[in-house]
Scaffold this motif. Structure first.
Motif, PDB file in Angstrom:
ATOM      1  N   THR A 105       0.846  -1.191   0.000  1.00 14.72           N
ATOM      2  CA  THR A 105       0.000   0.000   0.000  1.00 14.72           C
ATOM      3  C   THR A 105       0.880   1.239   0.000  1.00 14.72           C
ATOM      4  N   SER A 172      -7.814   4.355   5.236  1.00 18.34           N
ATOM      5  CA  SER A 172      -7.269   3.206   4.517  1.00 18.34           C
ATOM      6  C   SER A 172      -8.372   2.526   3.714  1.00 18.34           C
ATOM      7  N   TRP A 173      -8.089   2.278   2.443  1.00 18.74           N
ATOM      8  CA  TRP A 173      -9.023   1.597   1.552  1.00 18.74           C
ATOM      9  C   TRP A 173      -9.022   0.110   1.873  1.00 18.74           C
ATOM     10  N   GLN A 174     -10.220  -0.461   2.054  1.00 17.12           N
ATOM     11  CA  GLN A 174     -10.351  -1.894   2.345  1.00 17.12           C
ATOM     12  C   GLN A 174     -10.785  -2.665   1.101  1.00 17.12           C
ATOM     13  N   ARG A 175     -11.845  -2.173   0.469  1.00 15.80           N
ATOM     14  CA  ARG A 175     -12.377  -2.717  -0.784  1.00 15.80           C
ATOM     15  C   ARG A 175     -13.337  -1.668  -1.332  1.00 15.80           C
ATOM     16  N   ASP A 178     -15.355   0.935   0.697  1.00 15.16           N
ATOM     17  CA  ASP A 178     -15.140   0.661   2.118  1.00 15.16           C
ATOM     18  C   ASP A 178     -13.795   1.238   2.578  1.00 15.16           C
ATOM     19  N   TRP A 179     -13.867   2.264   3.417  1.00 14.59           N
ATOM     20  CA  TRP A 179     -12.679   2.922   3.976  1.00 14.59           C
ATOM     21  C   TRP A 179     -12.700   2.780   5.490  1.00 14.59           C
ATOM     22  N   ARG A 180     -11.519   2.745   6.103  1.00 15.24           N
ATOM     23  CA  ARG A 180     -11.377   2.716   7.562  1.00 15.24           C
ATOM     24  C   ARG A 180     -10.501   3.891   7.992  1.00 15.24           C
TER      25      ARG A 180
END
Length: 193
Positions: A105, A172-175, A178-180
């Protein structure tokens, strides 16, 4: 203090050395991507802590984004940049050589700073970190930073514009979609609520 203009800063960066420059949040130390080890050396930074790739505009950074995350990247970037938001996103396969993370990443950001943007329009993206010795609170002034980094050149002109003194928000991109949140900062990201 090693004060330099933009032309001298470009020459310094091309020689493999870092420079210090203002951003909208905290002053940054930056280098061209293929010289990332120099920042770890000057900051005494743990090699396991990744750096942030800053650019002057979205299109300068899009080639660093993995295809699977490009639409989300464009959406968030168009809503929050330039500004105090860092996106941690999967890196494109062609740019894995510049990665400083172990998980493929890359943190991306476009600061809301005319001096920083003007510099990176000329240099291209720079790998960056806050301009402080790791583990210590850094100065917000060029004079204070020069005491910590006496051999690093500092980009003028002075005085620098006002900066917030707060670190950027990191998401942070998860999918897809979907971000965290990784670190809360100045920017509140609606897509996370």
């Amino acid at each position: 203090m090693n004060l330099v203009d933009q032309e001298s800063a470009l020459n310094t960066l091309k020689s493999g050395l870092p420079i210090i420059f203002p951003t909208d949040t905290l002053p940054a130390i930056g280098c061209l991507p293929n010289f990332s080890n120099i920042i770890y050396k000057f900051k005494k930074r743990d090699q396991n802590k990744p750096l942030i790739l800053m650019g002057s505009e979205q299109k300068q950074l899009i080639d660093y984004v993995h295809e699977s995350a490009k639409e989300d990247y464009k959406n968030i970037a168009s809503n929050y940049w330039p500004g105090a938001l860092t996106m941690v996103i999967p890196s494109s396969k062609k740019h894995t050589l510049i990665l400083t993370s172990k998980d493929l990443t890359l943190g991306l950001r476009i600061p809301n700073s005319n001096i920083a943007q003007s510099l990176m329009k000329e240099t291209g993206p720079l790998l960056t970190s806050s301009a402080n010795i790791s583990g210590f609170t850094g100065s917000m002034t060029a004079e204070g930073i020069a005491l910590d980094f006496p051999s690093v050149k500092i980009l003028g002109p002075f005085p620098w514009g006002k900066s917030s003194g707060k670190a950027s928000t990191i998401i942070s991109w998860q999918r897809s979609g979907d971000w965290r949140i990784i670190r809360e900062g100045e920017v509140l990201v609606r897509e996370l609520n």
